[in-house]
Scaffold this motif. Sequence first.
Motif, PDB file in Angstrom:
ATOM      1  N   SER A   1       0.821  -1.202   0.000  1.00  0.00           N
ATOM      2  CA  SER A   1       0.000   0.000   0.000  1.00  0.00           C
ATOM      3  C   SER A   1       0.863   1.263   0.000  1.00  0.00           C
ATOM      4  N   LEU A   2       1.900   1.288   0.823  1.00  0.00           N
ATOM      5  CA  LEU A   2       2.811   2.435   0.839  1.00  0.00           C
ATOM      6  C   LEU A   2       3.556   2.585  -0.483  1.00  0.00           C
ATOM      7  N   TYR A   3       3.947   1.465  -1.091  1.00  0.00           N
ATOM      8  CA  TYR A   3       4.636   1.503  -2.380  1.00  0.00           C
ATOM      9  C   TYR A   3       3.726   2.120  -3.441  1.00  0.00           C
ATOM     10  N   GLU A   4       2.477   1.701  -3.489  1.00  0.00           N
ATOM     11  CA  GLU A   4       1.544   2.236  -4.481  1.00  0.00           C
ATOM     12  C   GLU A   4       1.272   3.719  -4.240  1.00  0.00           C
ATOM     13  N   GLU A   5       1.230   4.129  -2.989  1.00  0.00           N
ATOM     14  CA  GLU A   5       0.968   5.526  -2.669  1.00  0.00           C
ATOM     15  C   GLU A   5       2.134   6.421  -3.092  1.00  0.00           C
ATOM     16  N   LYS A   6       3.362   5.952  -2.921  1.00  0.00           N
ATOM     17  CA  LYS A   6       4.542   6.761  -3.231  1.00  0.00           C
ATOM     18  C   LYS A   6       4.905   6.741  -4.703  1.00  0.00           C
ATOM     19  N   LYS A   7       4.416   5.760  -5.448  1.00  0.00           N
ATOM     20  CA  LYS A   7       4.777   5.606  -6.859  1.00  0.00           C
ATOM     21  C   LYS A   7       4.210   6.767  -7.673  1.00  0.00           C
ATOM     22  N   GLN A   8       5.038   7.367  -8.463  1.00  0.00           N
ATOM     23  CA  GLN A   8       4.613   8.465  -9.325  1.00  0.00           C
ATOM     24  C   GLN A   8       3.833   7.909 -10.516  1.00  0.00           C
ATOM     25  N   PRO A   9       2.696   8.480 -10.823  1.00  0.00           N
ATOM     26  CA  PRO A   9       1.945   8.005 -11.988  1.00  0.00           C
ATOM     27  C   PRO A   9       2.619   8.433 -13.288  1.00  0.00           C
ATOM     28  N   ASP A  10       2.514   7.589 -14.298  1.00  0.00           N
ATOM     29  CA  ASP A  10       3.053   7.916 -15.619  1.00  0.00           C
ATOM     30  C   ASP A  10       2.017   8.728 -16.383  1.00  0.00           C
ATOM     31  N   GLY A  11       2.500   9.551 -17.283  1.00  0.00           N
ATOM     32  CA  GLY A  11       1.580  10.300 -18.129  1.00  0.00           C
ATOM     33  C   GLY A  11       1.698  11.792 -17.926  1.00  0.00           C
ATOM     34  N   VAL A  12       0.558  12.457 -17.899  1.00  0.00           N
ATOM     35  CA  VAL A  12       0.492  13.910 -17.850  1.00  0.00           C
ATOM     36  C   VAL A  12      -0.168  14.340 -16.541  1.00  0.00           C
ATOM     37  N   SER A  13       0.400  15.361 -15.921  1.00  0.00           N
ATOM     38  CA  SER A  13      -0.169  15.932 -14.706  1.00  0.00           C
ATOM     39  C   SER A  13      -0.744  17.304 -15.039  1.00  0.00           C
ATOM     40  N   ILE A  14      -2.030  17.489 -14.773  1.00  0.00           N
ATOM     41  CA  ILE A  14      -2.703  18.767 -15.030  1.00  0.00           C
ATOM     42  C   ILE A  14      -3.154  19.323 -13.698  1.00  0.00           C
ATOM     43  N   GLU A  15      -2.713  20.549 -13.386  1.00  0.00           N
ATOM     44  CA  GLU A  15      -3.069  21.184 -12.126  1.00  0.00           C
ATOM     45  C   GLU A  15      -3.635  22.569 -12.404  1.00  0.00           C
TER      46      GLU A  15
END
Length: 48
Positions: free
Chosen positions: A23-37
């Motif tokens: 669970s901690l690994y999945e939370e810290k993993k950066q998502p691939d793709g595009v980040s829109i803020e």
Amino acid sequence: MTRNVLLLAVGALVVVVGVLGYSLYEEKKQPDGVSIELGSNGLSVEQK
């Protein structure tokens, strides 16, 4: 009987630690793709 209970407790602890670690690994993993803020400075688009 007490040895079986001890083994069961150790097994359950191993499973809980494994689930929490994943669970901690999945939370810290950066998502691939595009980040829109959308913030106070306007729209920000970053490619990851």
